[in-house]
Design an enzyme around this catalytic site. Structure first.
Site, PDB file in Angstrom:
ATOM      1  N   GLY A 151      19.609  73.390  50.890  1.00 14.93           N
ATOM      2  CA  GLY A 151      20.446  72.221  50.668  1.00 14.93           C
ATOM      3  C   GLY A 151      20.821  71.497  52.020  1.00 14.93           C
ATOM      4  O   GLY A 151      20.298  71.569  52.852  1.00 14.93           O
ATOM      5  N   SER A 152      22.084  71.230  51.990  1.00 14.79           N
ATOM      6  CA  SER A 152      22.617  70.510  53.335  1.00 14.79           C
ATOM      7  C   SER A 152      22.692  71.107  54.490  1.00 14.79           C
ATOM      8  O   SER A 152      22.890  70.426  55.648  1.00 14.79           O
ATOM      9  CB  SER A 152      23.865  69.684  53.043  1.00 14.79           C
ATOM     10  OG  SER A 152      23.706  68.763  51.873  1.00 14.79           O
TER      11      SER A 152
END
Length: 416
Positions: A151-152
């Protein structure tokens, strides 16, 4: 303490899992042997080969930090619960692992004892295969053996690559309208209404998918893939533990428009915790990629140092200018951006949150995480917290859950 790191020995004194297995030959030594034979005159002769003692290991684990980490994992699971949690603390300036823990602890003196986990009646009903499956699950080291979409927390790497190649500039701005249409797909930002006009630094602070997709489009798939592999994703770090996984990344020819776009913010590929932490350490220490390790000294039977690991630099990943920008952006992310929950009063914490939807997407289950460092200006420790499917929460995709756990752990570590 640190059972998944240390491992254990079997009845024949062979190391199993952990550093017991990896350094088995160093620890075991060589058995002595006495040979008897008859010479030509039928006289009994003897020859003795004396035993060689095994060596001792000095690990990089800080016992206080390790215990703090394990206590917080236990407390979180008692109060909230999870499928699994991994917490890694390492020194970004030499690759030393200070703490490494996940959900399950077990007694190294009785590694096959199932009684702490099941009632006696339950154990009696289990087949041998079921017992071994469970034991392998608690012996397994989640930090190095399990991979997931980051993810981020991956966004700093995409931006670092763009800065290094002149595809983005520190004062550049991007217009986020909440989505990009890529390869026939509408891919949305976390803020559906859009962030508006933002700077490169704010793209990290506010975790803007739209800006990241614009950046990676400028990079193109060759630059992105080159840096993806150069940072170590898709490959084992070589940490001194058995069972390390490499994660799965897309080959350059598979990075079509939509795959490239989603890869820019940490989807469509998998990584391990140790892989991401080692790469992140290089981002914030000036660009030096250190090989992560758990043993810093090997001692002989007299206690003399026969081998020492003070840190091995494998490569230079980014320039100091890029490193300084990423450090500052990560600091602002905790101070004013999406990771304010990771703050610790009196300390300058930097870092990035991450949320990744697991496969199959239809199950709507999530991994949430936080990776960061402290202090901001001269990092002494990197911390990475990953929570796989938090349970008693309103929103499983809320990455602040991981940031808050990070804050609690750091508060105790820094105050210790």
């Amino acid at each position: 303490l640190a059972s998944n790191v240390i491992g254990f020995t079997t009845s024949d004194n062979k190391g199993n899992w952990g550093i017991e297995q990896y350094y088995n030959d160093e620890l075991s030594g060589i058995d002595g042997i006495s040979l008897g034979y008859m010479d030509n005159e039928l006289n009994l002769k003897a020859k003795i080969h004396p035993p060689t003692d095994g060596n001792s290991l000095v690990t990089t684990i800080d016992a206080n930090v390790q215990r703090i980490v394990q206590d917080h994992i236990l407390k979180f699971n008692e109060e909230i619960g999870s499928k699994n949690i991994g917490v890694l603390v390492m020194d970004p300036n030499n690759g030393e692992i200070l703490a490494m823990a996940s959900n399950k602890e077990y007694d190294l003196n009785k590694p096959a004892d199932l009684s702490p986990f099941f009632e006696e009646a339950e154990i009696e009903q289990m087949s041998e295969e079921e017992k071994m499956d469970f034991l392998n699950s608690i012996w397994r080291n989640y930090i190095i053996s399990d991979s997931f979409e980051p993810g981020s927390t991956f966004k700093p790497f995409t931006i670092a690559a763009a800065l290094e190649e002149g595809k983005a500039y520190q004062e550049e701005t991007f217009m986020c309208d909440g989505y990009e249409i890529v390869g026939g797909w509408t891919i949305r930002c976390s803020k559906r209404s859009g962030h508006g006009l933002i700077t490169l630094r704010e793209a990290l602070m506010y975790s803007c998918n739209d800006a990241l997709m614009q950046i990676v489009q400028k990079e193109g798939r060759k630059v992105f893939h080159d840096y993806h592999t150069f940072f170590g994703f898709g490959s084992k770090t070589g940490i001194d533990l058995p069972g390390e996984a490499g994660g799965l990344i897309l080959s350059e020819d598979k990075l079509n428009a939509s795959e490239l776009a989603t890869s820019s913010f940490g989807q469509t590929f998998t990584t391990t915790m140790i892989q991401t932490a080692a790469a992140y350490s290089s981002l914030i220490n000036g660009g030096n990629y250190y090989k992560p390790h758990l043993v810093k000294q090997i001692l002989n039977e007299d206690g003399a140092i026969i081998e020492e690991n003070t840190g091995e630099i494998l490569k230079k990943t980014v320039s100091k200018k890029t490193s300084d920008f990423i450090k500052d952006a990560m600091y602002m992310t905790v101070k004013e951006g999406t990771a304010t929950s990771a703050n610790v009063e009196g300390y300058s914490v930097s870092g990035k949150t991450g949320t990744a939807q697991k496969q199959p997407r239809s199950d709507k289950t999530y991994v949430v995480s936080f990776i960061g460092n402290v202090p901001e200006d001269n990092p002494k420790a990197v911390i990475y917290v990953v929570i796989d499917e938090p349970e008693k929460v309103d929103n499983q995709a809320d990455s602040s859950i991981a940031a808050m756990l990070t804050s609690k752990i750091l508060k105790d570590i820094l105050g210790n």
